[in-house]
Design an enzyme around this catalytic site. Structure first.
Site, PDB file in Angstrom:
ATOM      1  N   GLY A  81       8.730 -35.941 -20.784  1.00 36.28           N
ATOM      2  CA  GLY A  81       8.365 -34.521 -20.741  1.00 36.28           C
ATOM      3  C   GLY A  81       6.980 -34.279 -21.313  1.00 36.28           C
ATOM      4  O   GLY A  81       6.526 -34.979 -22.216  1.00 36.28           O
ATOM      5  N   ARG A 145       9.714 -39.927 -15.503  1.00 45.14           N
ATOM      6  CA  ARG A 145      10.815 -40.363 -16.365  1.00 45.14           C
ATOM      7  C   ARG A 145      11.402 -41.722 -15.978  1.00 45.14           C
ATOM      8  O   ARG A 145      12.487 -42.080 -16.443  1.00 45.14           O
ATOM      9  CB  ARG A 145      11.918 -39.296 -16.386  1.00 45.14           C
ATOM     10  N   ASP A 176      12.830 -43.435 -26.492  1.00 40.26           N
ATOM     11  CA  ASP A 176      13.206 -44.420 -25.471  1.00 40.26           C
ATOM     12  C   ASP A 176      11.981 -45.159 -24.926  1.00 40.26           C
ATOM     13  O   ASP A 176      11.996 -46.377 -24.787  1.00 40.26           O
ATOM     14  CB  ASP A 176      13.891 -43.725 -24.277  1.00 40.26           C
ATOM     15  N   LYS A 202       5.257 -39.284 -28.930  1.00 44.09           N
ATOM     16  CA  LYS A 202       5.182 -37.972 -28.267  1.00 44.09           C
ATOM     17  C   LYS A 202       6.562 -37.351 -28.116  1.00 44.09           C
ATOM     18  O   LYS A 202       7.522 -38.075 -27.855  1.00 44.09           O
ATOM     19  CB  LYS A 202       4.567 -38.194 -26.871  1.00 44.09           C
ATOM     20  N   THR A 203       6.720 -36.095 -28.271  1.00 41.34           N
ATOM     21  CA  THR A 203       7.814 -35.258 -27.775  1.00 41.34           C
ATOM     22  C   THR A 203       7.838 -33.932 -28.510  1.00 41.34           C
ATOM     23  O   THR A 203       7.745 -33.904 -29.749  1.00 41.34           O
ATOM     24  CB  THR A 203       9.232 -35.886 -27.843  1.00 41.34           C
ATOM     25  N   ASP A 205      10.339 -32.257 -28.816  1.00 38.20           N
ATOM     26  CA  ASP A 205      11.653 -32.141 -29.466  1.00 38.20           C
ATOM     27  C   ASP A 205      11.603 -32.528 -30.948  1.00 38.20           C
ATOM     28  O   ASP A 205      12.508 -32.187 -31.706  1.00 38.20           O
ATOM     29  CB  ASP A 205      12.675 -33.035 -28.761  1.00 38.20           C
TER      30      ASP A 205
HETATM   31  P1  FBP Z   1      10.847 -35.731 -23.842  1.00 39.02           P
HETATM   32  O1  FBP Z   1      11.955 -36.162 -24.751  1.00 39.02           O
HETATM   33  O2  FBP Z   1      10.585 -36.658 -22.731  1.00 39.02           O
HETATM   34  O3  FBP Z   1       9.603 -35.432 -24.622  1.00 39.02           O
HETATM   35  O4  FBP Z   1      11.277 -34.346 -23.161  1.00 39.02           O
HETATM   36  C1  FBP Z   1      11.950 -33.384 -23.893  1.00 39.02           C
HETATM   37  C2  FBP Z   1      12.157 -32.109 -23.118  1.00 39.02           C
HETATM   38  O5  FBP Z   1      11.028 -31.280 -23.184  1.00 39.02           O
HETATM   39  C3  FBP Z   1      13.418 -31.405 -23.663  1.00 39.02           C
HETATM   40  O6  FBP Z   1      13.106 -30.505 -24.673  1.00 39.02           O
HETATM   41  C4  FBP Z   1      14.024 -30.807 -22.414  1.00 39.02           C
HETATM   42  O7  FBP Z   1      15.424 -30.758 -22.521  1.00 39.02           O
HETATM   43  C5  FBP Z   1      13.644 -31.785 -21.346  1.00 39.02           C
HETATM   44  O8  FBP Z   1      12.445 -32.367 -21.754  1.00 39.02           O
HETATM   45  C6  FBP Z   1      13.457 -31.139 -19.992  1.00 39.02           C
HETATM   46  O9  FBP Z   1      13.111 -32.128 -19.068  1.00 39.02           O
HETATM   47  P2  FBP Z   1      12.518 -31.888 -17.612  1.00 39.02           P
HETATM   48  O10 FBP Z   1      11.046 -31.739 -17.763  1.00 39.02           O
HETATM   49  O11 FBP Z   1      12.864 -33.145 -16.903  1.00 39.02           O
HETATM   50  O12 FBP Z   1      13.129 -30.646 -17.068  1.00 39.02           O
END
Ligand code: FBP
Length: 557
Positions: A81, A145, A176, A202-203, A205
């Site tokens: 993400g 992803r 991951d 990165k994230t 979250d």
């Molecule tokens: P990452 O863990 O890859 O950083 O992504 C987290 C996130 O932003 C979450 O907060 C959310 O649930 C998810 O990605 C949404 O994913 P997508 O972009 O595939 O809709």
């Protein structure tokens, strides 16, 4: 190009580096620290990573650069993400690489990790890179992803690297992706490919953090963006005094985003999924907790408020996750077709009633019909319930409305309840990075190149002491294996970087816990306002309250 004034101004912003990286490439030397051990399961991790286990932690210092002068061709990948600041990681990497040797090459694998195995890349050059400095988004090379985890994928990756003379790969991703960066580093070392692998944390979250990594990038900006909007909603609620706002915030599993936004804006209610799980709370208990606060306020004439709901909360409610598991089993494989062919929702409910256990049926029956339908109709290609799509903000407000109706009939509740719903997620993932994220990300990228230049592999770029001014930040690297333990994944023992959930005995949660009763009953809203990019440092360069509390640097106003 029609640029906004802020976009133009941000192109000119010079990100702040840690002091030890400020003197020019010729004056950066390396200091090796102690050998490392994995956080748990040492023997198992050591056996799985014979070439990259136990390496020394390292920091950079001001001093003569003694690295080998060789041409580097580095490949960079954005994984997962979006998170504000990703572009600056690439820019920092690019600037350090070019400052070291102008013949060095940076290539960007396009569309995430799949770009590496599909041999799909662009060569990054000044004019192109300059368009992305200090901007949000991952569009410089795109993201994806796809997981790089199989030996077949690694073999293809090694071939692609050989074909283009790639000497190192930088993977910018979450827990991951960085676990897989560690495994790829081991593969490259074991097969003498000469390709180094470095990760960057990165994230939005915020769940990639540990004793070495103080914060993942993007968390700061995303939380500030959501907090600005939540503060604005609070002010609206406090002005009109007629709505309860239920706001779901992103964070797939952990509640760090909800907690930080709660600390920033002091709403009446913030649910924390980890607490829900620890107390084994049921949907009815959570509903009653919220309804109690609405009732107390309503009986004082305060028929408004704000509740923050973390995206992943329903999965932490034991009875709800049991229901989801039963639904997944019930509709596995061909059974889904029989269900889908039923002519009406009523016929489907009959089918469901026969298929669920008594306990699961009780939970199913207390859900509003819209959520019941979501559970059965919006399933992923494997037939599983898509938990992240469940509108938990609507689930709880509907259940609270039903509960309040009963309390009104019984005479205990005298207020009025009208709910509004919001979901804040994508709005924050590509915001212009805050100064903190712009500086942190540029430093992570710059530092990643210094790790490559000094020959390290299987390391995570590490910048620490982050609640201090940037000049006091400490740049270095930590072996990825140090952060690993063994966990059960899909029925197998796997080495992984542990996902960091909210710690209920940690300082951020404790601070929240100590204040939430007051914030619930009274109106203690706090209005953080928009991210400021220019102005006094105490307005523009502050990081999160979470980090400040964790590092003992929080000063209550
Ligand atoms: P990452 O863990 O890859 O950083 O992504 C987290 C996130 O932003 C979450 O907060 C959310 O649930 C998810 O990605 C949404 O994913 P997508 O972009 O595939 O809709």
């Amino acid at each position: 190009m029609n640029l906004s004034p802020l976009q133009k101004a941000r192109y000119e912003y010079s990100p702040k580096l840690p002091g030890m990286l400020r003197n020019g490439i010729a004056d950066i030397c390396v200091k090796e620290g102690a050998e490392t051990q994995s956080v748990a399961d040492q023997e198992k991790i050591k056996a799985l990573f014979p070439n990259t286990y136990g390496k020394k932690e390292i920091t950079f210092e001001k001093g003569q650069n003694t690295s080998e002068a060789k041409k580097q061709v580095v490949g960079v990948i954005l994984s997962g993400g979006q998170a504000p600041g990703g572009h600056n990681v690439v820019c920092g990497l690019y600037d350090a690489l070019k400052a070291t040797n102008k013949d060095n090459v940076l290539i960007g694998f396009k569309g995430g990790p799949s770009g590496l195995i599909e041999d799909n890349f662009i060569v990054l050059e000044d004019e192109y890179v300059d368009q992305f400095r200090n901007t949000g988004g991952f569009d410089i090379i795109g993201s994806g992803r796809t997981k790089l985890e199989t030996q077949e994928q690694f073999a293809i990756a090694a071939e692609v690297c050989k074909k283009h003379g790639v000497t190192a790969i930088v993977i910018i991703g979450g827990d991951d992706s960085n676990t897989n960066a560690g495994i790829l580093a081991e593969y490259m070392a074991a097969n003498n490919t000469g390709v180094q692998v470095i990760g960057c944390p990165k994230t939005i979250d915020g769940d990639l953090k540990n004793e070495d990594i103080e914060i993942s990038f993007g968390f700061d900006t995303a939380c500030k963006t959501y907090s600005e909007m939540i503060g604005n909603i609070e002010r609206d609620a406090n002005s009109s005094k007629k709505y309860w706002h239920f706001i779901k915030v992103m964070g797939r599993a952990a509640s760090h985003v909800a907690l930080e936004c709660g600390l920033q804006t002091q709403p009446n209610i913030t649910l924390i999924s980890e607490e829900v799980a620890a107390k084994k709370q049921s949907l009815s208990e959570i509903t009653n907790y919220i309804a109690d606060i609405v009732e107390v306020r309503g009986n004082k004439g305060l028929n408004y408020g704000v509740a923050i709901i973390p995206e992943g909360v329903v999965e932490f409610v034991p009875e709800f996750s049991a229901l989801i598991q039963e639904i997944n089993e019930m509709l596995a494989g061909a059974k889904a077709d029989a269900f889908n062919e039923l002519p009406s929702w009523a016929a489907k409910v009959e089918f469901i009633e026969k298929g669920l256990t008594k306990e699961a049926l009780e939970v199913f029956n207390i859900l509003p019909e819209a959520i019941q339908q979501q559970l059965f109709l919006d399933r992923d290609p494997h037939g599983n319930v898509q938990v992240s799509l469940i509108e938990s903000e609507k689930l709880f407000s509907a259940m609270v409305a039903t509960e309040l109706k009963a309390r009104k009939a019984a005479g205990s509740y005298k207020g009025k309840f009208t709910a509004m719903h919001h979901f804040m997620g994508y709005e924050g993932r590509c915001a212009f990075p805050s100064n903190f994220d712009a500086d942190y990300c540029y430093s992570l990228g710059y530092n990643a190149f210094m790790l490559i230049q000094y020959g390290y592999t299987g390391y995570l770029s590490k910048v620490s002491n982050l609640s201090a001014p940037a000049v006091e930040w400490v740049a270095g690297g930590m072996p990825i294996t140090k952060m690993m333990n063994i966990e059960r994944r899909h029925g197998e023992d796997k080495p992984v970087i542990k996902k960091a959930l909210v710690e209920l005995d940690g300082a951020p949660f404790k601070y929240f816990e100590a204040h939430r009763a007051e914030w619930a009953e009274n109106t203690c809203f706090r209005y953080p306002g928009a991210i400021q990019y220019y102005g006094p440092s105490e307005v523009c360069d502050q990081t999160t309250i979470t980090l400040a509390l964790e590092q003992g640097a929080f000063k209550a106003e």
